[in-house]
Design an enzyme around this catalytic site. Structure first.
Site, mmCIF file in Angstrom:
data_model
loop_
_atom_site.group_PDB
_atom_site.id
_atom_site.type_symbol
_atom_site.label_atom_id
_atom_site.label_comp_id
_atom_site.label_asym_id
_atom_site.label_seq_id
_atom_site.Cartn_x
_atom_site.Cartn_y
_atom_site.Cartn_z
ATOM 1 N N THR A 42 30.474 -11.055 16.341
ATOM 2 C CA THR A 42 31.115 -9.818 16.811
ATOM 3 C C THR A 42 30.480 -8.604 16.142
ATOM 4 O O THR A 42 30.189 -7.599 16.806
ATOM 5 C CB THR A 42 32.637 -9.855 16.521
ATOM 6 O OG1 THR A 42 33.145 -11.107 16.942
ATOM 7 C CG2 THR A 42 33.384 -8.759 17.256
ATOM 8 N N GLN A 62 28.602 -5.527 18.072
ATOM 9 C CA GLN A 62 29.068 -4.142 17.922
ATOM 10 C C GLN A 62 27.950 -3.251 17.387
ATOM 11 O O GLN A 62 27.798 -2.111 17.804
ATOM 12 C CB GLN A 62 30.259 -4.102 16.954
ATOM 13 C CG GLN A 62 31.444 -4.928 17.376
ATOM 14 C CD GLN A 62 32.355 -4.159 18.333
ATOM 15 O OE1 GLN A 62 32.505 -2.960 18.209
ATOM 16 N NE2 GLN A 62 32.930 -4.850 19.276
ATOM 17 N N ARG A 91 25.469 -2.054 19.929
ATOM 18 C CA ARG A 91 25.893 -0.926 20.765
ATOM 19 C C ARG A 91 25.549 0.408 20.093
ATOM 20 O O ARG A 91 25.196 1.372 20.756
ATOM 21 C CB ARG A 91 27.408 -0.974 21.012
ATOM 22 C CG ARG A 91 27.842 -2.135 21.914
ATOM 23 C CD ARG A 91 29.276 -1.978 22.390
ATOM 24 N NE ARG A 91 30.166 -1.677 21.275
ATOM 25 C CZ ARG A 91 30.996 -0.653 21.236
ATOM 26 N NH1 ARG A 91 31.097 0.149 22.252
ATOM 27 N NH2 ARG A 91 31.765 -0.441 20.180
ATOM 28 N N SER A 119 29.446 -18.727 18.147
ATOM 29 C CA SER A 119 30.499 -18.136 18.991
ATOM 30 C C SER A 119 31.362 -19.118 19.766
ATOM 31 O O SER A 119 31.551 -18.971 20.959
ATOM 32 C CB SER A 119 29.857 -17.185 20.011
ATOM 33 O OG SER A 119 29.582 -15.976 19.417
ATOM 34 N N CYS A 149 39.935 -21.254 17.544
ATOM 35 C CA CYS A 149 41.388 -21.343 17.733
ATOM 36 C C CYS A 149 41.760 -22.261 18.899
ATOM 37 O O CYS A 149 42.881 -22.756 18.976
ATOM 38 C CB CYS A 149 41.967 -19.948 17.944
ATOM 39 S SG CYS A 149 41.342 -18.762 16.743
ATOM 40 N N THR A 201 29.990 -4.343 -0.094
ATOM 41 C CA THR A 201 30.076 -5.071 -1.356
ATOM 42 C C THR A 201 29.522 -4.142 -2.441
ATOM 43 O O THR A 201 29.103 -3.015 -2.141
ATOM 44 C CB THR A 201 29.236 -6.368 -1.319
ATOM 45 O OG1 THR A 201 27.863 -5.985 -1.241
ATOM 46 C CG2 THR A 201 29.595 -7.231 -0.113
ATOM 47 N N TYR A 237 27.183 -5.727 3.419
ATOM 48 C CA TYR A 237 28.573 -5.684 3.887
ATOM 49 C C TYR A 237 29.111 -7.117 3.983
ATOM 50 O O TYR A 237 28.330 -8.072 4.120
ATOM 51 C CB TYR A 237 28.645 -5.067 5.298
ATOM 52 C CG TYR A 237 28.337 -3.596 5.368
ATOM 53 C CD1 TYR A 237 29.346 -2.665 5.493
ATOM 54 C CD2 TYR A 237 27.010 -3.133 5.316
ATOM 55 C CE1 TYR A 237 29.082 -1.301 5.571
ATOM 56 C CE2 TYR A 237 26.732 -1.775 5.391
ATOM 57 C CZ TYR A 237 27.772 -0.867 5.520
ATOM 58 O OH TYR A 237 27.497 0.461 5.597
ATOM 59 N N HIS A 243 37.597 -9.468 13.542
ATOM 60 C CA HIS A 243 37.216 -8.628 14.682
ATOM 61 C C HIS A 243 37.366 -7.143 14.360
ATOM 62 O O HIS A 243 36.534 -6.331 14.737
ATOM 63 C CB HIS A 243 38.041 -9.014 15.914
ATOM 64 C CG HIS A 243 37.569 -10.325 16.497
ATOM 65 N ND1 HIS A 243 36.753 -10.392 17.605
ATOM 66 C CD2 HIS A 243 37.767 -11.592 16.101
ATOM 67 C CE1 HIS A 243 36.479 -11.660 17.856
ATOM 68 N NE2 HIS A 243 37.086 -12.410 16.962
ATOM 69 N N LYS A 286 70.972 -3.859 22.645
ATOM 70 C CA LYS A 286 70.770 -3.788 21.198
ATOM 71 C C LYS A 286 69.996 -5.053 20.852
ATOM 72 O O LYS A 286 70.576 -6.114 20.618
ATOM 73 C CB LYS A 286 72.123 -3.773 20.487
ATOM 74 C CG LYS A 286 72.331 -2.477 19.732
ATOM 75 C CD LYS A 286 73.400 -2.542 18.680
ATOM 76 C CE LYS A 286 74.780 -2.581 19.251
ATOM 77 N NZ LYS A 286 75.845 -2.740 18.288
HETATM 78 P P1 FAD Z 1 33.820 -18.361 10.989
HETATM 79 O O1 FAD Z 1 34.265 -17.985 12.351
HETATM 80 O O2 FAD Z 1 34.266 -19.663 10.421
HETATM 81 O O3 FAD Z 1 32.236 -18.283 10.969
HETATM 82 C C1 FAD Z 1 31.497 -18.473 9.795
HETATM 83 C C2 FAD Z 1 30.174 -19.110 10.176
HETATM 84 O O4 FAD Z 1 29.261 -18.889 9.109
HETATM 85 C C3 FAD Z 1 30.281 -20.617 10.339
HETATM 86 O O5 FAD Z 1 29.834 -21.023 11.606
HETATM 87 C C4 FAD Z 1 29.416 -21.171 9.223
HETATM 88 O O6 FAD Z 1 28.708 -22.348 9.597
HETATM 89 C C5 FAD Z 1 28.447 -20.034 8.982
HETATM 90 N N1 FAD Z 1 27.878 -20.052 7.626
HETATM 91 C C6 FAD Z 1 28.538 -20.275 6.461
HETATM 92 N N2 FAD Z 1 27.692 -20.205 5.412
HETATM 93 C C7 FAD Z 1 26.459 -19.958 5.932
HETATM 94 C C8 FAD Z 1 25.179 -19.806 5.365
HETATM 95 N N3 FAD Z 1 24.987 -19.863 4.033
HETATM 96 N N4 FAD Z 1 24.121 -19.571 6.186
HETATM 97 C C9 FAD Z 1 24.306 -19.488 7.526
HETATM 98 N N5 FAD Z 1 25.495 -19.648 8.126
HETATM 99 C C10 FAD Z 1 26.577 -19.859 7.335
HETATM 100 N N6 FAD Z 1 42.879 -17.657 13.557
HETATM 101 C C11 FAD Z 1 43.852 -16.971 14.212
HETATM 102 O O7 FAD Z 1 44.012 -15.766 13.998
HETATM 103 N N7 FAD Z 1 44.645 -17.614 15.141
HETATM 104 C C12 FAD Z 1 44.489 -18.937 15.456
HETATM 105 O O8 FAD Z 1 45.210 -19.476 16.310
HETATM 106 C C13 FAD Z 1 43.490 -19.668 14.757
HETATM 107 N N8 FAD Z 1 43.296 -20.990 15.011
HETATM 108 C C14 FAD Z 1 42.310 -21.665 14.344
HETATM 109 C C15 FAD Z 1 42.138 -23.020 14.611
HETATM 110 C C16 FAD Z 1 41.152 -23.735 13.947
HETATM 111 C C17 FAD Z 1 40.988 -25.194 14.243
HETATM 112 C C18 FAD Z 1 40.311 -23.070 13.002
HETATM 113 C C19 FAD Z 1 39.220 -23.818 12.280
HETATM 114 C C20 FAD Z 1 40.474 -21.722 12.730
HETATM 115 C C21 FAD Z 1 41.480 -21.011 13.387
HETATM 116 N N9 FAD Z 1 41.695 -19.650 13.131
HETATM 117 C C22 FAD Z 1 42.686 -18.961 13.801
HETATM 118 C C23 FAD Z 1 40.922 -18.926 12.102
HETATM 119 C C24 FAD Z 1 39.785 -18.114 12.716
HETATM 120 O O9 FAD Z 1 38.989 -18.975 13.471
HETATM 121 C C25 FAD Z 1 39.001 -17.467 11.590
HETATM 122 O O10 FAD Z 1 39.837 -16.521 10.967
HETATM 123 C C26 FAD Z 1 37.732 -16.760 12.049
HETATM 124 O O11 FAD Z 1 36.897 -17.646 12.723
HETATM 125 C C27 FAD Z 1 37.001 -16.175 10.832
HETATM 126 O O12 FAD Z 1 35.751 -15.662 11.179
HETATM 127 P P2 FAD Z 1 34.541 -15.718 10.142
HETATM 128 O O13 FAD Z 1 33.386 -15.062 10.808
HETATM 129 O O14 FAD Z 1 34.976 -15.217 8.827
HETATM 130 O O15 FAD Z 1 34.263 -17.259 9.928
#
Ligand code: FAD
Length: 437
Positions: free
Chosen positions: A14, A18, A21, A38, A42, A268, A274, A300, A427
């Site tokens: 995401t 962004q 753009r 991507s 969830c 950071t 960041y 997001h 209410k």
């Molecule tokens: P992620 O989306 O986990 O992405 C991080 C990515 O970085 C991963 O693909 C990982 O492989 C990659 N990565 C890590 N280290 C490295 C590295 N050193 N080099 C290269 N790549 C790396 N949230 C909700 O709000 N509602 C829900 O209903 C919900 N349901 C969920 C259900 C499940 C089964 C899971 C697992 C999560 C759920 N979540 C939900 C949580 C939500 O998916 C996360 O909050 C969100 O994906 C966080 O985004 P992120 O980019 O921080 O991490």
């Protein structure tokens, strides 16, 4: 300008979109250590429950579609293993070729997320799975099909465990849910545990509380209590830890639990670096206490703010309320605000109130329970939890909106809700928070 993004799922993909753009000419490379980018994390439990039937609908983008539509380069199976903040470069390991290389950046965006904590007692077993990504999902699905799975154990009764219990039940499995403590769904108020237990029993899910796995013998799971039982498959959902080992020696500041520290602009302490998503330490919007929140909304929102910040539309983050919701069969349970445990830091009042979700003379009116905590001194809301069937999502979102704008408990009397008999009461229960207080 060259921008490197680490992680290609919620926050990383995401943020890259962004930024494209606002910086149409920047070179943007996303490194992702795993196979896919991507995917809808969830939605994974609902695919395993055969509620979502088309697997590919969980894949929201591919490296090809990102290249074609957004001129973004995504390199999957490329793991960033180190960051050099002086030279502004990252070390990358290509899992396909076994080669390592160095790549330099002007800006680095870290969104590495978290990983499930594994069950130490059972490390080597091939029928025990975590659920984090589509690779895990495919492995689980393949195993179910190849081994005619019928009996499942879900370890951990957080929201992923609860969703998996419901989905495996939907699939017709015999399901057992186990949790180390009594408190099922820790994000929700403990007072709702008996109601959750009733739902679990009504749906013939076996519950093993205050217990944990100590070892296994083939497919036999041996619990601390002495209970021993055989399962075809085990899903481990006992918690998460940040994927930040690769920055540990970089000079980028982490908190004591390994979460990346950022300021209000997601910067950071390292220049041009960041961070966002599950792996950062952030703060509560209403109380300003530091916290970590592993939910999609924050990732997001941060992606959007970061793209503004690097294109000079600087806007500080307002913080998170950790608004969360989970469906459990015909029920929904949601909470917002600081955790129940964090309430100890305040002198607070607590209100419990129950009311039908809409006019009780209409059929199918159901009880909604609301629990609200507010500060005694300035009457600011600290936390709320809502349990019921229809309309829980609406109530929690109204409360979260009001809390986000600093509402006191008295302000809830003045929230003008939309009323007609099928939807609410003149209410409404959210108004009753104010009247009761
Ligand atoms: P992620 O989306 O986990 O992405 C991080 C990515 O970085 C991963 O693909 C990982 O492989 C990659 N990565 C890590 N280290 C490295 C590295 N050193 N080099 C290269 N790549 C790396 N949230 C909700 O709000 N509602 C829900 O209903 C919900 N349901 C969920 C259900 C499940 C089964 C899971 C697992 C999560 C759920 N979540 C939900 C949580 C939500 O998916 C996360 O909050 C969100 O994906 C966080 O985004 P992120 O980019 O921080 O991490």
């Amino acid at each position: 300008m060259k921008i490197i993004v680490v992680g290609a799922v919620a926050g990383g993909a995401t943020a890259a979109s962004q930024i494209r753009r606002v910086l149409p000419d920047a070179e943007i490379i996303i490194y992702e250590k795993d196979r896919d980018m991507s995917f809808a994390n969830c939605g994974l439990p609902y695919y395993l429950g055969e509620v979502v039937t088309e697997r590919d609908r969980l894949l929201q983008a591919t490296p090809e579609s990102f290249r074609q539509k957004k001129q973004l380069t995504v390199k999957t199976k490329h793991e960033v293993t180190a960051v050099n903040i002086e030279e502004k470069s990252v070390s990358v390991f290509n899992h396909d070729t076994g080669e390592s290389f160095i790549d330099s950046y002007d800006l680095l965006i870290l969104s590495p997320g978290c990983s499930p904590i594994s069950l130490t007692a059972t490390k080597e077993a091939d029928f025990i799975f975590p659920l984090r990504n589509l690779e895990d999902t495919d492995a689980i699905e393949e195993y179910i099909k190849a081994n005619h799975v019928k009996k499942a154990l879900i370890v951990g009764a957080g929201y992923i465990g609860i969703e998996m219990a419901e989905n495996f039940k939907h699939r017709g499995f015999d399901v057992t849910l186990t949790n180390r403590s009594e408190h099922i769904l820790k994000a929700m108020d403990k007072q709702f545990v008996p109601l959750l237990k009733n739902i679990i029993t009504e749906h013939q899910i076996k519950l093993l509380l205050n217990d944990e796995i100590v070892s296994l013998d083939q497919h036999d799971i041996i619990f601390k209590s002495g209970h021993r039982e055989s399962f075809d498959i085990v899903i481990a959902a006992i918690g998460i830890k940040p994927n930040t080992d690769f920055v540990k020696d970089s000079g980028i500041e982490l908190n004591e639990n390994g979460y990346i520290k950022v300021n209000d602009y997601f910067e950071t302490n390292a220049e041009g670096v960041y961070a966002l998503g599950d792996a950062i330490e952030t703060f509560y919007r209403h109380t300003k206490q530091r916290t970590t929140v592993a939910l999609a909304w924050g990732a997001h929102r941060a992606a959007n703010l970061i793209s503004g910040n690097i294109s000079e539309h600087k806007e500080p983050f307002k913080g998170l309320l950790a608004t969360n919701i989970v469906r459990f069969f015909e029920h929904t349970i949601a909470s917002v605000g600081i955790s129940e445990q964090e309430l100890n830091e305040y002198d607070y009042e607590h209100i419990n109130y129950e009311q039908k979700n809409h006019a009780s003379y209409l059929p199918d009116a159901r009880v909604t329970c609301i629990s609200v905590y507010y500060r005694k001194d300035n009457r600011q809301l600290l936390r709320a939890c809502v349990f019921g069937q229809e309309g829980v999502d609406k109530r929690i979102d109204v409360i979260a909106t009001a809390m986000g704008f600093g509402a006191t408990v008295d302000d809830f009397k003045d929230i003008e809700i939309a009323y007609a008999p099928p939807y609410s009461s003149p209410k409404d229960i959210v108004n009753m928070i104010g009247y009761k207080a």
